[in-house]
Design a protein around this motif. Structure first.
Motif, PDB file in Angstrom:
ATOM      1  N   MET A  86       0.905  -1.233   0.114  1.00 19.67           N
ATOM      2  CA  MET A  86       0.121   0.253  -0.032  1.00 19.67           C
ATOM      3  C   MET A  86       0.848   1.129   0.112  1.00 19.67           C
ATOM      4  SD  MET A  86      -3.411   0.441   2.584  1.00 19.67           S
ATOM      5  CE  MET A  86      -4.168  -0.917   1.983  1.00 19.67           C
ATOM      6  N   ASN A  87       0.703   1.923  -0.964  1.00 20.01           N
ATOM      7  CA  ASN A  87       1.618   2.998  -1.138  1.00 20.01           C
ATOM      8  C   ASN A  87       0.807   4.473  -0.600  1.00 20.01           C
ATOM      9  OD1 ASN A  87       3.797   4.751  -2.168  1.00 20.01           O
ATOM     10  ND2 ASN A  87       3.246   4.897  -4.305  1.00 20.01           N
ATOM     11  N   ILE A  88       0.870   4.732   0.389  1.00 19.21           N
ATOM     12  CA  ILE A  88       0.226   5.740   1.161  1.00 19.21           C
ATOM     13  C   ILE A  88       0.896   6.864   1.216  1.00 19.21           C
ATOM     14  CG2 ILE A  88      -0.936   6.686   3.121  1.00 19.21           C
ATOM     15  CD1 ILE A  88      -1.009   3.623   4.184  1.00 19.21           C
ATOM     16  N   ASP A  89       0.314   8.140   0.668  1.00 19.03           N
ATOM     17  CA  ASP A  89       1.014   9.446   0.544  1.00 19.03           C
ATOM     18  C   ASP A  89       1.060  10.242   2.031  1.00 19.03           C
ATOM     19  OD1 ASP A  89       2.103  11.950  -0.138  1.00 19.03           O
ATOM     20  OD2 ASP A  89       0.783  12.338  -1.525  1.00 19.03           O
ATOM     21  N   TYR A  90       2.041  10.127   2.823  1.00 18.73           N
ATOM     22  CA  TYR A  90       2.001  10.836   4.008  1.00 18.73           C
ATOM     23  C   TYR A  90       2.430  12.313   4.118  1.00 18.73           C
ATOM     24  CZ  TYR A  90       1.546   6.274   6.335  1.00 18.73           C
ATOM     25  OH  TYR A  90       1.092   4.905   6.485  1.00 18.73           O
ATOM     26  N   THR A  91       2.859  12.518   2.714  1.00 15.56           N
ATOM     27  CA  THR A  91       3.419  14.039   2.391  1.00 15.56           C
ATOM     28  C   THR A  91       2.426  15.027   2.246  1.00 15.56           C
ATOM     29  OG1 THR A  91       3.853  13.440   0.180  1.00 15.56           O
ATOM     30  CG2 THR A  91       5.542  12.928   1.676  1.00 15.56           C
ATOM     31  N   LYS A  92       1.042  14.440   1.756  1.00 19.04           N
ATOM     32  CA  LYS A  92       0.015  15.495   1.334  1.00 19.04           C
ATOM     33  C   LYS A  92      -0.364  16.574   2.333  1.00 19.04           C
ATOM     34  CE  LYS A  92      -3.354  16.070  -1.658  1.00 19.04           C
ATOM     35  NZ  LYS A  92      -4.474  15.114  -2.160  1.00 19.04           N
ATOM     36  N   TYR A  93      -0.205  16.162   3.603  1.00 20.65           N
ATOM     37  CA  TYR A  93      -0.617  17.023   4.658  1.00 20.65           C
ATOM     38  C   TYR A  93       0.553  17.318   5.368  1.00 20.65           C
ATOM     39  CZ  TYR A  93      -5.153  14.922   3.483  1.00 20.65           C
ATOM     40  OH  TYR A  93      -6.138  14.607   2.995  1.00 20.65           O
ATOM     41  N   GLN A  94       0.770  18.595   5.911  1.00 23.24           N
ATOM     42  CA  GLN A  94       1.929  19.209   6.488  1.00 23.24           C
ATOM     43  C   GLN A  94       2.464  18.452   8.023  1.00 23.24           C
ATOM     44  OE1 GLN A  94       1.290  23.283   7.505  1.00 23.24           O
ATOM     45  NE2 GLN A  94       1.947  23.696   5.198  1.00 23.24           N
ATOM     46  N   ASP A  95       1.509  17.802   8.604  1.00 22.51           N
ATOM     47  CA  ASP A  95       1.842  16.931   9.789  1.00 22.51           C
ATOM     48  C   ASP A  95       2.190  15.708   9.374  1.00 22.51           C
ATOM     49  OD1 ASP A  95      -0.664  16.033   9.071  1.00 22.51           O
ATOM     50  OD2 ASP A  95      -1.668  16.890  11.181  1.00 22.51           O
ATOM     51  N   GLY A  96       1.933  15.118   8.109  1.00 23.95           N
ATOM     52  CA  GLY A  96       2.436  13.946   7.861  1.00 23.95           C
ATOM     53  C   GLY A  96       1.505  12.731   8.490  1.00 23.95           C
ATOM     54  N   LEU A  97       0.314  13.162   8.554  1.00 26.39           N
ATOM     55  CA  LEU A  97      -0.893  12.271   9.078  1.00 26.39           C
ATOM     56  C   LEU A  97      -1.866  12.326   7.880  1.00 26.39           C
ATOM     57  CD1 LEU A  97      -1.378  13.644  12.734  1.00 26.39           C
ATOM     58  CD2 LEU A  97      -0.261  11.793  11.978  1.00 26.39           C
ATOM     59  N   VAL A  98      -2.570  11.064   7.816  1.00 31.09           N
ATOM     60  CA  VAL A  98      -3.604  10.726   6.863  1.00 31.09           C
ATOM     61  C   VAL A  98      -5.019  10.248   7.730  1.00 31.09           C
ATOM     62  CG1 VAL A  98      -1.827  10.247   4.931  1.00 31.09           C
ATOM     63  CG2 VAL A  98      -3.100   8.223   6.549  1.00 31.09           C
ATOM     64  N   PRO A  99      -6.080  10.766   7.206  1.00 34.64           N
ATOM     65  CA  PRO A  99      -7.419  10.587   7.910  1.00 34.64           C
ATOM     66  C   PRO A  99      -7.628   9.045   7.787  1.00 34.64           C
ATOM     67  CG  PRO A  99      -7.610  12.330   6.225  1.00 34.64           C
ATOM     68  CD  PRO A  99      -6.217  11.607   5.928  1.00 34.64           C
ATOM     69  N   ALA A 100      -8.085   8.393   8.910  1.00 35.23           N
ATOM     70  CA  ALA A 100      -8.591   7.152   8.697  1.00 35.23           C
ATOM     71  C   ALA A 100      -9.913   7.105   9.252  1.00 35.23           C
ATOM     72  CB  ALA A 100      -7.662   6.269   9.705  1.00 35.23           C
ATOM     73  N   ILE A 101     -10.827   6.780   8.227  1.00 32.65           N
ATOM     74  CA  ILE A 101     -12.243   6.664   8.489  1.00 32.65           C
ATOM     75  C   ILE A 101     -12.342   5.287   9.025  1.00 32.65           C
ATOM     76  CG2 ILE A 101     -14.625   6.638   7.564  1.00 32.65           C
ATOM     77  CD1 ILE A 101     -13.102   8.260   5.334  1.00 32.65           C
ATOM     78  N   ILE A 102     -13.024   4.941  10.366  1.00 33.48           N
ATOM     79  CA  ILE A 102     -13.197   3.735  11.031  1.00 33.48           C
ATOM     80  C   ILE A 102     -14.546   3.126  10.572  1.00 33.48           C
ATOM     81  CG2 ILE A 102     -12.951   2.137  12.829  1.00 33.48           C
ATOM     82  CD1 ILE A 102     -10.512   3.727  11.934  1.00 33.48           C
TER      83      ILE A 102
END
Length: 198
Positions: free
Chosen positions: A1-17
């Motif tokens: 899984m190639n997740i783009d952690y650079t999209k947001y400044q804090d390096g976090l991605v939203p995770a919908i549960i």
């Protein structure tokens, strides 16, 4: 899984549960790469807590863990849909979801139809409502109607008129929902029985 952690400044991605079974959205959290890897390894959903500024496994204090079932990455590779089996309430306020909803299956139009049937039963205006008139006549009449509609479905299934077959199928389902209500059950109760048979 190639997740783009650079999209947001804090390096976090939203995770919908999302609950794997009911499909209810339970909460929203954020993950960095370390949280994602820990979630994948332990099979318990772990977030990066912005308030605690550290990794945080949901349920580490309450015992209300989120057991990992599946992870999907969105088309932009910058947010996750995580399907889980929740162990207990998800919201820190004690609710099933962070939106205060009950975590039960919703069958869309069928669930809406069940609500309409219930409201017509309660209104008990049998002169204006076919449903109310059936409830007034009692369980034997309702069961008889289900039997009649079932026979009509079988008859139409043997013919080549798909329109009539679907009409009779709709009549059968409608009357079956009335019968379930009269017996104090809902379609969800039937689904639970089917799940146990898997």
């Amino acid at each position: 899984m190639n997740i783009d952690y650079t999209k947001y400044q804090d390096g976090l991605v939203p995770a919908i549960i999302q609950d794997s079974t009911t499909k209810k959205v339970l909460m929203l959290g954020f993950m960095n790469e370390e949280a994602f890897l820990k979630t994948s390894e332990t099979k318990k959903v772990t977030f990066f807590s912005r308030t605690k500024n550290r990794l945080w496994t949901k349920g580490e204090e309450s015992g209300n863990f989120l057991q990992l079932d599946a992870i999907a990455l969105d088309c932009d590779q910058d947010s996750l849909l995580i399907q889980v089996t929740p162990v207990g309430p998800v919201c820190h306020k004690g609710a099933d979801t962070c939106w205060g909803e009950d975590n039960v299956s919703d069958f869309g139009f069928i669930s809406s139809l069940e609500s309409i049937i219930e409201s017509r039963k309660i209104s008990a205006d049998s002169e204006k409502s076919y449903v109310a008139s059936l409830f007034e006549k009692g369980i034997n009449k309702i069961a008889q109607k289900v039997g009649e509609e079932a026979v009509e479905v079988v008859i139409e299934a043997k013919d080549d008129n798909d329109g009539l077959f679907l009409d009779e199928s709709a009549d059968l389902l409608f009357h079956y929902l009335i019968l379930l209500n009269a017996k104090g059950f809902s379609i969800n109760d039937v689904v639970e029985v089917l799940k146990k048979r898997q």
